[in-house]
Design an enzyme around this catalytic site. Sequence first.
Site, PDB file in Angstrom:
ATOM      1  CE1 TYR A 156      20.264  33.836  83.286  1.00 32.02           C
ATOM      2  CE2 TYR A 156      18.925  35.282  81.915  1.00 32.02           C
ATOM      3  CZ  TYR A 156      19.033  34.405  82.972  1.00 32.02           C
ATOM      4  OH  TYR A 156      17.925  34.088  83.718  1.00 32.02           O
ATOM      5  CE  LYS A 158      18.964  30.486  83.086  1.00 29.78           C
ATOM      6  NZ  LYS A 158      18.542  29.562  84.142  1.00 29.78           N
TER       7      LYS A 158
HETATM    8  N1  LIG Z   1      14.281  36.741  88.303  1.00 25.82           N
HETATM    9  C1  LIG Z   1      13.995  36.742  87.012  1.00 25.82           C
HETATM   10  O1  LIG Z   1      13.500  37.734  86.439  1.00 25.82           O
HETATM   11  C2  LIG Z   1      14.236  35.494  86.186  1.00 25.82           C
HETATM   12  C3  LIG Z   1      13.747  35.475  84.882  1.00 25.82           C
HETATM   13  C4  LIG Z   1      13.960  34.349  84.112  1.00 25.82           C
HETATM   14  C5  LIG Z   1      14.625  33.273  84.627  1.00 25.82           C
HETATM   15  N2  LIG Z   1      15.109  33.310  85.899  1.00 25.82           N
HETATM   16  C6  LIG Z   1      15.809  32.140  86.392  1.00 25.82           C
HETATM   17  O2  LIG Z   1      15.273  31.753  87.639  1.00 25.82           O
HETATM   18  C7  LIG Z   1      16.271  31.050  88.380  1.00 25.82           C
HETATM   19  C8  LIG Z   1      16.326  31.571  89.790  1.00 25.82           C
HETATM   20  O3  LIG Z   1      16.689  32.923  89.764  1.00 25.82           O
HETATM   21  P1  LIG Z   1      16.170  33.985  90.837  1.00 25.82           P
HETATM   22  O4  LIG Z   1      15.713  35.147  90.066  1.00 25.82           O
HETATM   23  O5  LIG Z   1      15.265  33.340  91.803  1.00 25.82           O
HETATM   24  O6  LIG Z   1      17.561  34.395  91.518  1.00 25.82           O
HETATM   25  P2  LIG Z   1      17.955  34.730  93.023  1.00 25.82           P
HETATM   26  O7  LIG Z   1      16.791  35.253  93.799  1.00 25.82           O
HETATM   27  O8  LIG Z   1      19.185  35.538  92.929  1.00 25.82           O
HETATM   28  O9  LIG Z   1      18.305  33.288  93.635  1.00 25.82           O
HETATM   29  C9  LIG Z   1      19.332  32.524  93.093  1.00 25.82           C
HETATM   30  C10 LIG Z   1      19.522  31.299  93.972  1.00 25.82           C
HETATM   31  O10 LIG Z   1      20.511  30.457  93.394  1.00 25.82           O
HETATM   32  C11 LIG Z   1      21.597  30.294  94.311  1.00 25.82           C
HETATM   33  N3  LIG Z   1      22.807  30.155  93.513  1.00 25.82           N
HETATM   34  C12 LIG Z   1      23.358  31.054  92.670  1.00 25.82           C
HETATM   35  N4  LIG Z   1      24.462  30.552  92.103  1.00 25.82           N
HETATM   36  C13 LIG Z   1      24.621  29.306  92.598  1.00 25.82           C
HETATM   37  C14 LIG Z   1      25.593  28.292  92.421  1.00 25.82           C
HETATM   38  N5  LIG Z   1      26.628  28.454  91.600  1.00 25.82           N
HETATM   39  N6  LIG Z   1      25.444  27.124  93.097  1.00 25.82           N
HETATM   40  C15 LIG Z   1      24.408  26.938  93.946  1.00 25.82           C
HETATM   41  N7  LIG Z   1      23.450  27.870  94.145  1.00 25.82           N
HETATM   42  C16 LIG Z   1      23.570  29.039  93.493  1.00 25.82           C
HETATM   43  C17 LIG Z   1      21.528  31.542  95.212  1.00 25.82           C
HETATM   44  O11 LIG Z   1      22.122  31.383  96.484  1.00 25.82           O
HETATM   45  P3  LIG Z   1      23.714  31.677  96.725  1.00 25.82           P
HETATM   46  O12 LIG Z   1      23.998  33.008  96.145  1.00 25.82           O
HETATM   47  O13 LIG Z   1      23.891  31.588  98.214  1.00 25.82           O
HETATM   48  O14 LIG Z   1      24.430  30.571  96.021  1.00 25.82           O
HETATM   49  C18 LIG Z   1      20.012  31.643  95.361  1.00 25.82           C
HETATM   50  O15 LIG Z   1      19.522  30.688  96.273  1.00 25.82           O
HETATM   51  C19 LIG Z   1      17.564  31.187  87.576  1.00 25.82           C
HETATM   52  O16 LIG Z   1      17.734  30.018  86.802  1.00 25.82           O
HETATM   53  C20 LIG Z   1      17.287  32.366  86.663  1.00 25.82           C
HETATM   54  O17 LIG Z   1      18.064  32.329  85.498  1.00 25.82           O
HETATM   55  C21 LIG Z   1      14.945  34.411  86.692  1.00 25.82           C
END
Ligand SMILES: NC(=O)c1ccc[n+]([C@@H]2O[C@H](COP(=O)([O-])OP(=O)(O)OC[C@H]3O[C@@H](n4cnc5c(N)ncnc54)[C@H](OP(=O)(O)O)[C@@H]3O)[C@@H](O)[C@H]2O)c1
Length: 269
Positions: A154, A158
């Site tokens: 991951y 990134k």
């Molecule tokens: N949460 C954290 O602590 C954190 C920290 C740093 C960075 N981020 C980044 O923030 C971003 C969003 O993450 P989040 O935490 O909001 O996650 P999340 O709540 O799990 O949401 C992920 C979203 O992406 C969709 N998704 C996943 N895989 C996909 C694919 N292959 N194609 C199309 N859609 C897809 C999911 O829907 P489906 O499953 O229906 O596809 C969902 O809408 C990511 O880039 C993550 O790396 C998160």
Amino acid sequence: MTPAYGLRGRAAIVTGASRGIGLAVARALTRAGARVCVTARDADAVRRAAEELGGVGLAGTVADPTHLKNLTDLTMRSFGRVDIVVNNAATNQPYGPLMEADPDAWRAAFTVNVEAPLRLVQYAWRAWMGEHGGSVVNVCTEGAAHVGPNVGAYGTTKAALLHLTRQLAGELAPTVRVNSVSPGLVRTDMARFVWEHAEEELAASLPLGRLGDPEDVARAVLWLTSDAADWITGADLLVDGGTRVRTARTAPAYAVHDVLRSHTPEAPG
Ligand SMILES: NC(=O)c1ccc[n+]([C@@H]2O[C@H](COP(=O)([O-])OP(=O)(O)OC[C@H]3O[C@@H](n4cnc5c(N)ncnc54)[C@H](OP(=O)(O)O)[C@@H]3O)[C@@H](O)[C@H]2O)c1
């Protein structure tokens, strides 16, 4: 004159917008006046999000270039333009030590986290942005700056996305601005396995004393997409509650890594 924060008349594509940070971003852009096209894999969730936002949606995986082309076409058909792309969808798999990383899972991570953002920008560039301009925001992670237990794949993807952001910013200027945000730990499904049993301890280890909410990140993305940031490209904006500036007083160790270390490769979120 102060440049506008509003997005009236603009059209945006947000990936991974059915929940979490992506949905919060889509809501923020909509509130600022943009029309949005959202995507995720779960068709019901995409339909619900599009309805709520008064936008359009298309279910599918960003790993499929045809889906990304279709998303761009749908946005052009529906709104006649695509000014903003937010590459937010990502995977945190494969989880575990890199020596055990399955090659197919490793490639899949690069496809979703690095290749898809490039492809979508290519399509948006050809359809609208190359001629009319635009703004791209890639969602990276604060964690890409650390060597962390079990999250090597991951973090590597990134870190690549961070460089892709800078490279595209250089190649697409002055027509299109390309920036990234790097969230710290945000209370979403993807990171649930990290925070749900240790929220208090994790919050206490952060200078700003709490974990992030999706809206914290959405506000930063909104600002970067707007004309208020019109002299900013190639930048990465940390939205991390001060994670990067932890001091010995607030955090003798990095509490996130203690939690990650305690999870086996079979049991990530
Ligand atoms: N949460 C954290 O602590 C954190 C920290 C740093 C960075 N981020 C980044 O923030 C971003 C969003 O993450 P989040 O935490 O909001 O996650 P999340 O709540 O799990 O949401 C992920 C979203 O992406 C969709 N998704 C996943 N895989 C996909 C694919 N292959 N194609 C199309 N859609 C897809 C999911 O829907 P489906 O499953 O229906 O596809 C969902 O809408 C990511 O880039 C993550 O790396 C998160």
